[in-house]
Structure formats: C-alpha cells, structure tokens
Design a protein around this motif. Structure first.
Motif, PDB file in Angstrom:
ATOM      1  N   CYS A  75       0.738  -1.067  -0.144  1.00  0.00           N
ATOM      2  CA  CYS A  75      -0.023   0.017  -0.007  1.00  0.00           C
ATOM      3  C   CYS A  75       0.786   1.193   0.107  1.00  0.00           C
ATOM      4  N   CYS A  83      -0.978   6.775   6.673  1.00  0.00           N
ATOM      5  CA  CYS A  83      -1.912   6.032   7.116  1.00  0.00           C
ATOM      6  C   CYS A  83      -1.444   5.211   8.627  1.00  0.00           C
ATOM      7  N   CYS A  86      -2.011   0.328   9.303  1.00  0.00           N
ATOM      8  CA  CYS A  86      -1.270  -0.886   9.320  1.00  0.00           C
ATOM      9  C   CYS A  86      -0.058  -0.854  10.117  1.00  0.00           C
ATOM     10  N   VAL A 134     -15.208  -1.307   8.131  1.00  0.00           N
ATOM     11  CA  VAL A 134     -14.263   0.066   8.270  1.00  0.00           C
ATOM     12  C   VAL A 134     -14.808   1.176   8.671  1.00  0.00           C
ATOM     13  N   PHE A 146      -7.948   7.805   6.313  1.00  0.00           N
ATOM     14  CA  PHE A 146      -7.670   7.120   7.763  1.00  0.00           C
ATOM     15  C   PHE A 146      -6.705   8.128   8.373  1.00  0.00           C
ATOM     16  N   VAL A 157      -7.405   8.713   0.961  1.00  0.00           N
ATOM     17  CA  VAL A 157      -6.961   7.533   0.275  1.00  0.00           C
ATOM     18  C   VAL A 157      -7.954   7.261  -0.754  1.00  0.00           C
ATOM     19  N   HIS A 159      -7.934   3.836  -2.029  1.00  0.00           N
ATOM     20  CA  HIS A 159      -8.216   2.412  -1.866  1.00  0.00           C
ATOM     21  C   HIS A 159      -7.491   2.234  -0.365  1.00  0.00           C
ATOM     22  N   CYS A 160      -7.775   0.699  -0.231  1.00  0.00           N
ATOM     23  CA  CYS A 160      -7.275   0.012   1.020  1.00  0.00           C
ATOM     24  C   CYS A 160      -6.910  -1.159   0.734  1.00  0.00           C
ATOM     25  N   THR A 163      -9.029  -3.941   2.908  1.00  0.00           N
ATOM     26  CA  THR A 163     -10.429  -4.008   2.929  1.00  0.00           C
ATOM     27  C   THR A 163     -10.990  -5.151   1.720  1.00  0.00           C
TER      28      THR A 163
END
Length: 421
Positions: A75, A83, A86, A134, A146, A157, A159-160, A163
């Motif tokens: 990511c 973010c 993670c 989420v 996030f 963001v 995308h993630c 998820t």
C-alpha cells in the motif's frame, strides 16, 4: 533545560519488537520506539515525538541494513507520516505472525510470569482483502481517509489493500462534510452498507454534542454467519472484521468450554450472543446461559437472533456491576466465557468470577497485555493457564486475538478428560 529531539535524524540498530506495532532501539541512553522497522535492522530514524522523558518515538525513514523479512509494502499509504492503520506491511506475512507471537510471549512472561511458546495461527485467506468493517474519517477538504499514527490528521486514500475489494467504492471518490465519519460494512451476502455520521454539532456554538447525538444518514442490517447460525447485525454494530474470525473463535470457545447438559454458563461481555449460542447448544434445555452485556442495542439484537433458545437470559449493564448485583448471585456457573474490551476484565471482575469457582474459564482477548494482567489476577485466585491459542485476525496490523483456557490449579491433571487442542 532539555532540548527536544523532534525531527532529528539518528541512526540506530533496531532491537526487539514491542507491543504496539514498533520495535525498540537505544540512542544516547534513551529508548526509541521505532515504527516501519524490523528487529536486527540498521535504520535512520526521524524522531516524531519527544516529551523529554526516558523515551521518544520515531519512524524509520531509511534502511541502511535490511532484515531478510523485509518486503515492499503493498500500500502506498503505509509509509512514515501517512496512514496509521497498518503496522507491519513492510514484513512478510510469516514474519508478521512471528512478531506477534513474540509480543504475546513477552507480555505473558513480563506480566504473568509465564514462559510459553506462542504460535500465531493464520486464518483462511491472505494478508490482504480481508477487512469487512471499516471506519473512515473525513478531513478538512471533504475527502475520506484514515488517521495518521497517533494523530487526528486525516490521510485521504483512494483504496485500502486490507479491505474487501469494492467495499469502499460508495465512500471513496466523492466528498463529504468535513469532520464527519463513514462506517462501511461488507456482509456475508456480499452486500455493502454505508452509514454517514455527521460532524460534531455544538451547543450554543461552543461545546461538541456527545457522539451518539451526531446526525446519521444511512442504515442497514448486515447478514453474518457463524457458529452454524445466521445473524442479523446492525451495520454499524460490533462484528468481527475478519470473515473467518467469528466462526473460528466460536469453535475454539465451544471446544474448551465443554459445557455439559444441564450446566450453567456465563457469557460475559457477550455482545449479541455469539458464544452464548454455542454454550446454549451444549447445556441444552435443562441448562442455562446468562449473557451480560453493556450495550442495550446488542442485547436487543441478540434477543431477536437467539429467540429460539429460551435457556439464554440477558442482563444489560456493566459486567462488574451485574456481577455485584442480585441477578446472578443464585446462579454459580460451571463455565464462564468472557470477551472483554481492549483494557481487559480487571481485578474486580476476575475476583468475582473466581469467587464462584467455575471449573473452566475461557477468555477471548484482543490485547495481549490485558490478557497477561488478567491471567496474573486469576493466578492470585487459584486459577492457571491451561491452554492458549493465538490468531492473526488482523493481518498487517499489530493486533492479535488470543483464546485462553483457565482452570483451578488442582484440576490440571484432569484436563485430558474434556479439552481439545
């Protein structure tokens, strides 16, 4: 007068992993908690927080000597200053589980005085595309995203990677009122539910109204499946975020609870009754299961979903308060299951459980430090850790879920009669 190290660049050798998604290093006599690094690496760290005490925090911004476990984060938002969701995208998936196992073992050793070999088990699927629930924040520009690590700053963001693919399509790619939040739930029928929680309002232009009073748009009842049942869950209510987690935990809890027909069971912090449904099947019509849960909404949902199980009774309130009250005083349990919040059950709840002398206590924990503290508290009341399993229910993050079995110390020689590994 001390001088802050914030924004200073230092080069360190990274030591052991610590609870919270970082590793420990030392520099000029101080402890540095380093994110985006791995044990054994040599990295350049930018100090991000320094309050002048014995420790500070920082991000690894350059890797001088890399660990063989290091990988390229999948990511682009999993980078220093971006973010904070993670913690371990820069580690291979087996290495992530090894790091979590080391954390659980260290917490048990430090807080409970137990030396245990810990293995963190993978759930079905991989480290990406697993998250089904989420919560996004909306920044000043109206774009959802996030929050950065230990910050209220919103990182937009598009995308993630952790998820479920497509689940965020209705939330991303458009603007929302700044300060609002978005809740997304992807259910077992592949339906996506989106709820907008409006920005905090104020009283007379000054004080924010408490969270529950914030305007909500959108609703939905998510369909989930676990423990052989179909569950109707509010889209913004609690459910395990990994699609395999609820069923896995219910199976392990059932194996270790091993309640017999006619016995009494407690399900503390029971939510809408996932574990209660398993216990009810074990004790049968002649037994009883008491669910204690502080959320009236969860209890209402549970009453509906478990309406076919009259042996289940519901008690709304804080667990410590209900255990001190009259409702359960005449129902000493044979087995207790508890799934407390991240802070753990605490000494008062542990004492209340132990005073009733159940033959088996199954503890589901989302925080290894809280679990270790509560295991130590149980030990002070004559209970010991008989079994422990840990699961990687939150890949890429530092979170790990554990299930522990505690029994009265004198009964450990009889474990093989009913327990299943």
């Amino acid at each position: 007068m001390s001088t802050t190290w914030e924004q200073r660049l230092i080069e360190v050798e990274v030591g052991a992993v610590a609870h919270g998604g970082h590793c420990v290093a030392r520099y000029e006599g101080r402890v540095v908690f380093v994110r985006h690094a791995l044990p054994g690496e040599r990295v350049v760290v930018r100090i991000t927080e320094d309050t002048g005490g014995s420790f500070c925090r920082g991000d690894a911004v350059e890797v001088v000597e890399a660990s063989p476990d290091r990988v390229e984060p999948p990511c682009p938002f999993a980078r220093p200053g971006l973010c904070g969701g993670c913690d371990w995208q820069h580690a291979s998936w087996p290495a992530q589980r090894a790091l979590k196992a080391a954390v659980v073992a260290e917490q048990l050793r430090r807080l409970a005085g137990l030396d245990r070999e810990v293995v963190v088990e993978a759930l079905p699927g991989g480290p990406e595309d697993w998250r089904t629930r989420v919560r996004l924040a909306v920044g000043p520009g109206g774009r959802p995203g996030f929050r950065a690590h230990r910050s209220h700053r919103v990182i937009p963001v598009d995308h993630c990677v952790i998820t479920v693919p497509g689940a965020l399509d209705g939330a991303l790619g458009r603007t929302w009122p700044p300060g609002s939040e978005l809740v997304v739930a992807h259910d077992a029928d592949d339906h996506d539910h989106l709820i907008e929680i409006g920005p905090p309002t104020t009283r007379r232009g000054r004080r924010p109204v408490p969270g529950p009073a914030r305007r909500r748009r959108g609703s939905g009842i998510a369909t989930e499946r676990a423990a052989g049942r179909t569950w109707r869950v509010r889209a913004d209510g609690f459910w395990q975020v990994h699609p395999a987690a609820a069923d896995t935990f219910a199976r392990v809890v059932g194996e270790w609870a091993a309640a017999r027909p006619g016995e009494r069971a407690w399900d503390l912090y029971g939510g809408m009754g996932l574990f209660a449904s398993v216990l009810a099947g074990q004790v049968g019509a002649t037994g009883s299961v008491a669910v204690v849960e502080s959320s009236a909404r969860a209890v209402a949902d549970g009453r509906t979903d478990l309406a076919d199980l009259p042996q289940v009774s519901w008690h709304v309130g804080l667990t410590e308060a209900v255990l001190e009250g009259p409702d359960l005083t005449d129902q000493p349990p044979d087995v207790v299951v508890l799934d407390p919040p991240r802070k753990g059950a605490g000494k008062a709840v542990v004492a209340a459980i132990a005073d009733r002398r159940p033959s088996r206590v199954v503890y589901v924990a989302c925080d290894p430090a809280a679990l270790a503290r509560d295991i130590a508290a149980f030990a002070a009341h004559g209970y010991e850790l008989a079994r422990l399993r840990a699961f990687d229910a939150f890949p890429m993050t530092h979170h790990v879920e554990c299930v522990a079995l505690l029994v009265p110390t004198a009964s450990t020689d009889r474990l093989s009669e009913w327990s299943v590994d």
